[in-house]
Design a protein around this motif. Structure first.
Motif, PDB file in Angstrom:
ATOM      1  N   UNK A   8       0.940  -1.367  -0.010  1.00  0.00           N
ATOM      2  CA  UNK A   8       0.100   0.091   0.026  1.00  0.00           C
ATOM      3  C   UNK A   8       0.379   1.456  -0.084  1.00  0.00           C
ATOM      4  N   UNK A   9       1.943   0.984   0.083  1.00  0.00           N
ATOM      5  CA  UNK A   9       2.343   2.488   0.251  1.00  0.00           C
ATOM      6  C   UNK A   9       4.260   2.046  -0.197  1.00  0.00           C
ATOM      7  N   UNK A  10       4.442   2.920  -1.262  1.00  0.00           N
ATOM      8  CA  UNK A  10       6.182   2.907  -2.201  1.00  0.00           C
ATOM      9  C   UNK A  10       6.794   3.915  -2.297  1.00  0.00           C
ATOM     10  N   UNK A  11       7.472   4.049  -2.448  1.00  0.00           N
ATOM     11  CA  UNK A  11       8.524   5.378  -2.485  1.00  0.00           C
ATOM     12  C   UNK A  11       9.733   4.759  -3.021  1.00  0.00           C
ATOM     13  N   UNK A  12      10.192   6.053  -3.963  1.00  0.00           N
ATOM     14  CA  UNK A  12      11.195   5.886  -4.576  1.00  0.00           C
ATOM     15  C   UNK A  12      12.246   7.543  -4.497  1.00  0.00           C
ATOM     16  N   UNK A  13      13.269   6.785  -5.600  1.00  0.00           N
ATOM     17  CA  UNK A  13      14.666   7.982  -5.213  1.00  0.00           C
ATOM     18  C   UNK A  13      13.775   8.670  -6.977  1.00  0.00           C
ATOM     19  N   UNK A  14      14.157   9.790  -6.089  1.00  0.00           N
ATOM     20  CA  UNK A  14      14.056  11.115  -7.137  1.00  0.00           C
ATOM     21  C   UNK A  14      14.199  10.845  -8.515  1.00  0.00           C
ATOM     22  N   UNK A  15      15.570  10.205  -8.955  1.00  0.00           N
ATOM     23  CA  UNK A  15      16.124   9.885 -10.152  1.00  0.00           C
ATOM     24  C   UNK A  15      15.238   8.562 -11.029  1.00  0.00           C
ATOM     25  N   UNK A  16      14.571   8.035 -10.585  1.00  0.00           N
ATOM     26  CA  UNK A  16      14.053   7.449 -11.097  1.00  0.00           C
ATOM     27  C   UNK A  16      12.601   6.762 -10.975  1.00  0.00           C
ATOM     28  N   UNK A  17      11.822   8.061 -10.593  1.00  0.00           N
ATOM     29  CA  UNK A  17      10.371   8.250  -9.394  1.00  0.00           C
ATOM     30  C   UNK A  17       9.832   8.665 -11.384  1.00  0.00           C
ATOM     31  N   UNK A  18       8.773   8.158 -11.437  1.00  0.00           N
ATOM     32  CA  UNK A  18       8.097   8.240 -12.414  1.00  0.00           C
ATOM     33  C   UNK A  18       8.249   7.159 -14.077  1.00  0.00           C
ATOM     34  N   UNK A  19       9.313   6.560 -14.138  1.00  0.00           N
ATOM     35  CA  UNK A  19      10.721   5.310 -14.500  1.00  0.00           C
ATOM     36  C   UNK A  19      10.007   4.440 -14.377  1.00  0.00           C
ATOM     37  N   UNK A  20      10.630   3.657 -13.116  1.00  0.00           N
ATOM     38  CA  UNK A  20      10.125   2.696 -12.149  1.00  0.00           C
ATOM     39  C   UNK A  20       9.015   2.828 -11.554  1.00  0.00           C
ATOM     40  N   UNK A  21       8.418   1.035 -11.372  1.00  0.00           N
ATOM     41  CA  UNK A  21       7.339   0.783 -10.656  1.00  0.00           C
ATOM     42  C   UNK A  21       8.046  -0.343  -9.541  1.00  0.00           C
ATOM     43  N   UNK A  22       8.313  -0.567  -8.449  1.00  0.00           N
ATOM     44  CA  UNK A  22       7.955  -1.330  -7.407  1.00  0.00           C
ATOM     45  C   UNK A  22       6.807  -2.075  -7.071  1.00  0.00           C
ATOM     46  N   UNK A  23       7.017  -3.242  -7.011  1.00  0.00           N
ATOM     47  CA  UNK A  23       5.302  -4.138  -6.581  1.00  0.00           C
ATOM     48  C   UNK A  23       6.130  -5.265  -6.100  1.00  0.00           C
ATOM     49  N   UNK A  24       5.316  -5.677  -5.779  1.00  0.00           N
ATOM     50  CA  UNK A  24       4.972  -7.322  -4.933  1.00  0.00           C
ATOM     51  C   UNK A  24       4.635  -8.576  -4.940  1.00  0.00           C
ATOM     52  N   UNK A  25       4.489  -9.185  -4.609  1.00  0.00           N
ATOM     53  CA  UNK A  25       3.644 -10.553  -4.905  1.00  0.00           C
ATOM     54  C   UNK A  25       3.806 -11.508  -3.665  1.00  0.00           C
ATOM     55  N   UNK A  26       3.032 -11.581  -2.397  1.00  0.00           N
ATOM     56  CA  UNK A  26       3.407 -12.184  -1.320  1.00  0.00           C
ATOM     57  C   UNK A  26       2.956 -13.865  -1.136  1.00  0.00           C
ATOM     58  N   UNK A  27       1.563 -14.200  -1.578  1.00  0.00           N
ATOM     59  CA  UNK A  27       2.046 -15.240  -1.742  1.00  0.00           C
ATOM     60  C   UNK A  27       2.831 -15.927  -3.025  1.00  0.00           C
ATOM     61  N   UNK A  28       3.413 -15.708  -4.022  1.00  0.00           N
ATOM     62  CA  UNK A  28       4.918 -16.207  -4.394  1.00  0.00           C
ATOM     63  C   UNK A  28       6.035 -15.844  -3.689  1.00  0.00           C
ATOM     64  N   UNK A  29       6.144 -14.403  -2.696  1.00  0.00           N
ATOM     65  CA  UNK A  29       7.199 -14.525  -2.074  1.00  0.00           C
ATOM     66  C   UNK A  29       8.756 -13.804  -2.888  1.00  0.00           C
TER      67      UNK A  29
END
Length: 122
Positions: free
Chosen positions: A56-77
């Motif tokens: 529910x909460x993500x945070x990015x370095x300014x250098x990658x903001x808008x270009x990179x997306x972090x996500x996770x699937x806990x069911x798949x670890x």
């Protein structure tokens, strides 16, 4: 103890995309916050992005903001980093990290993967 194994790195042209994955295993003592760091040749490791357990909460370095997306699937670890509009300055070894603390994960996380190389050609 948590083991982290990254995959998905490679060579890509500027403007292209890559998706990194990080498989987590081992005994969990908390709901880990996870993230990515990178280290370019001759430079110190730097924080890239982090995500809370719920996603529910993500945070990015300014250098990658808008270009990179972090996500996770806990069911798949598994943790992901979708990297778009890549630039030559994104060339680095990318490390998956994890920690119980939201504050610490962006500075000195406890657990690190072995890293995966990303090279962006101009």
């Amino acid at each position: 103890q948590v083991q982290l194994v990254e995959s998905g790195g490679g060579l890509v042209q500027a403007g292209g995309s890559l998706r990194l994955s990080c498989a987590a295993s081992g005994r969990s003592f908390c709901r880990y916050v996870m993230g990515w760091f990178r280290q370019a040749p001759g430079k110190e490791r730097e924080f890239v992005a982090r995500i809370t357990w719920s996603g529910g909460s993500t945070f990015y370095a300014d250098s990658v903001k808008g270009r990179f997306t972090i996500s996770r699937d806990n069911a798949k670890n598994t943790l992901y980093l979708q990297m778009n509009s890549l630039k030559p300055e994104d060339t680095a070894i990318y490390y998956c990290v994890a920690d119980c603390s939201l504050a610490v994960v962006t500075t000195t996380p406890n657990y690190w993967g072995q890293g995966t190389q990303v090279t962006v050609s101009s």
